[in-house]
Design an enzyme around this catalytic site. Structure first.
Site, PDB file in Angstrom:
ATOM      1  CB  ALA A 105      -0.900  -0.152   1.196  1.00 42.21           C
ATOM      2  CG  ASP A 147       9.942   4.540   2.634  1.00 40.57           C
ATOM      3  OD1 ASP A 147       9.643   5.738   2.859  1.00 40.57           O
ATOM      4  OD2 ASP A 147       9.974   3.743   1.764  1.00 40.57           O
TER       5      ASP A 147
END
Length: 389
Positions: A125, A174
Site C-alpha cells: 500500500a 522510509d
C-alpha cells in the site's frame, strides 16, 4: 487494534516456541505528506510514523540457530549463524537477513534467536512495511544484544539491506521515519545530511485519509530503479554544464530549461519533477507551520500531477482515486503516495466529511474498476520502540 496485534503475536510465539517471548518491539509504517521520490535525490521529505505496526516477539535461542515465523504468511524460516548469511530464495526473510548480514560483517555480538512477527501495515500500500521489518528487526537485535547502534545507524542499515538483499535502490526516508517518528509530529528530513527537525502535525479541522487502491503493478521495483538511473543521468549532464551544482537542491528550473535539449525529454521531465518537488516540501513545511491548509492541499495535488505526468510512476487506478476525491469540495488536496504503480492515495480532507468521501470514492472506484477500495483513517504515532511486557 494494536492490543490485538500484540496479543496474537505473543500467542503465536508461545505456541511455536513453548514459552512467552522475552522481548516485544513495535515498528510503525509511515506516510509522507509530501516529497516523493526525492529522498534518493538528496532532497527534503516530510514523513511521519503512523499507528499501523509490525509487532516482533523475540527471545534468545541459546544456540546458533535462528527461527523466524511470519505469522501473516503462515511461513517459517530457519538458519544457523554458523553458516554465511546469504539472500533467501523467498523474499520476505531477506529484509531481516540483509540487516543481520551487516551486523555479522562488522563482527557485532549477535546470537541465535527465535522470532515471530505480525503486522497491521497493509502490504503493497506504499506504507513502508518493508522498512518497518528492517528497522524493527535491527532495533530488536540492537536492544537484545547491546550492539551500541544509534537510531540513525539502524535506519541506514535497513536501507542498505533493501539495496543488497531485496534489490530495491530506495532512499533513506522510509527507514528514518519508522525509527525517528514522534506522536503528532512530522519530520522534515534532509536526505543528504540526515539532519532533521520536527514540526507539529496539528491539522485542526482536517484529517489525512489514505485510500488503498488494492493494486500493485509488477513493475514497481524495475520502474523505481529505472527512475533512479534516469535522474542520476540527468544530474550528471547538469553537472557537466553547471560545475557548481552538486545535487538537485543546487539546481534551478531555469537551468533545466536551458539544458532541455541536451537532457532529452525523458530526463528533463524526471529532473524537472525533482527540482520542483524539493521546493514544494519547503513550501509545505511553511504552510503547515502557518496552518495554511488550503496551500498545503494545493501543493499535494501539484505533486500528484508531477508524479503522474513527469515522473510517470502513477497508474490509472491511482489517478482515478485522486481525480474523484478532488471533485469533492471537502478535499483540499490528494496525491499518490509511495513508490508508485499502485498503492495508496493520501488526501487532506475536512474531518467531518471523511466518511462521506470514503463512501463516494469507494462507489465510483468499484463501478469503474470492480475493485473494493480500502480506506485507512490514520493517526501520527511514535517510531520504533520497546513494548513493555
Amino acid at each position: 487494534m494494536k492490543k490485538k496485534l500484540i496479543r496474537n503475536t505473543v500467542a503465536k510465539f508461545e505456541k511455536e516456541f513453548g514459552a512467552p517471548p522475552e522481548n516485544l518491539f513495535l515498528a510503525p509504517g509511515r506516510i509522507n505528506i509530501i516529497g516523493e521520490h526525492v529522498d534518493y535525490n538528496n532532497g527534503f521529505v516530510l514523513p511521519a510514523a503512523i499507528n499501523k505496526y509490525i509487532c516482533f516477539a523475540v527471545s534468545e535461542s541459546h544456540s546458533n540457530q535462528c527461527s523466524i515465523i511470519a505469522i501473516d504468511l503462515n511461513e517459517k524460516f530457519t538458519f544457523s549463524l554458523d553458516n554465511p548469511i546469504n539472500p533467501a530464495t523467498i523474499m520476505w526473510p531477506n529484509y531481516m537477513l540483509g540487516v543481520l548480514a551487516q551486523f555479522i560483517e562488522k563482527q557485532m555480538p549477535v546470537k541465535g534467536f527465535n522470532l515471530a512477527f505480525s503486522s497491521t501495515i497493509p502490504m503493497g500500500a506504499g506504507l513502508s512495511s518493508s522498512a518497518a521489518v528492517e528497522c524493527g528487526f535491527g532495533y530488536a537485535m540492537n536492544k537484545m544484544f547491546s550492539l551500541g547502534l544509534t537510531n540513525a545507524e539502524i535506519a541506514v542499515t535497513g536501507q542498505k539491506a533493501e539495496h543488497t538483499f531485496a534489490g530495491v535502490n530506495c532512499g533513506i526516508m522510509d527507514q528514518f521515519a519508522s525509527v525517528f517518528g514522534k506522536k503528532n509530529k512530522v519530520i522534515k528530513l534532509d536526505c543528504d545530511t540526515l539532519e532533521h527537525e520536527y514540526h507539529n502535525a496539528d491539522f485542526r479541522n482536517y484529517a489525512l485519509l489514505l485510500l488503498d487502491s488494492k493494486v500493485k503493478h509488477t513493475h514497481l521495483t524495475s520502474g523505481y530503479n529505472d527512475r533512479r538511473r534516469e535522474t542520476e543521468r540527468g544530474l550528471s549532464i547538469v553537472k557537466e554544464h553547471c560545475p557548481y551544482v552538486n545535487n538537485f537542491r543546487d539546481c534551478t528550473e531555469v537551468q533545466l530549461l536551458e539544458l532541455r535539449e541536451k537532457l532529452g525529454e525523458v530526463s528533463f521531465r524526471r529532473c524537472h519533477f525533482v527540482v520542483k518537488e524539493i521546493q514544494r516540501v519547503l513550501d509545505a513545511v511553511d504552510a503547515l507551520d502557518n496552518s495554511d491548509f488550503l496551500r498545503l492541499g494545493r501543493l499535494m495535488t501539484e505533486t500528484h500531477h508531477g508524479l503522474s505526468k513527469e515522473y510517470e510512476v502513477s497508474c490509472a487506478e491511482i489517478d482515478f482515486l485522486v481525480e474523484t476525491a478532488l471533485k469533492e469540495k471537502s478535499v483540499l488536496g490528494a496525491r499518490m503516495m509511495g513508490g508508485g504503480f499502485g498503492g495508496c492515495a493520501i488526501c487532506l480532507v475536512e474531518k467531518d466529511k471523511v466518511d462521506h468521501i470514503i463512501e463516494t470514492v469507494s462507489s465510483a472506484y468499484s463501478d469503474n474498476f470492480g475493485i473494493a477500495l480500502e480506506p485507512y483513517k490514520i493517526k501520527i504515532s511514535k517510531g520504533t520502540s520497546v513494548h513493555k511486557m
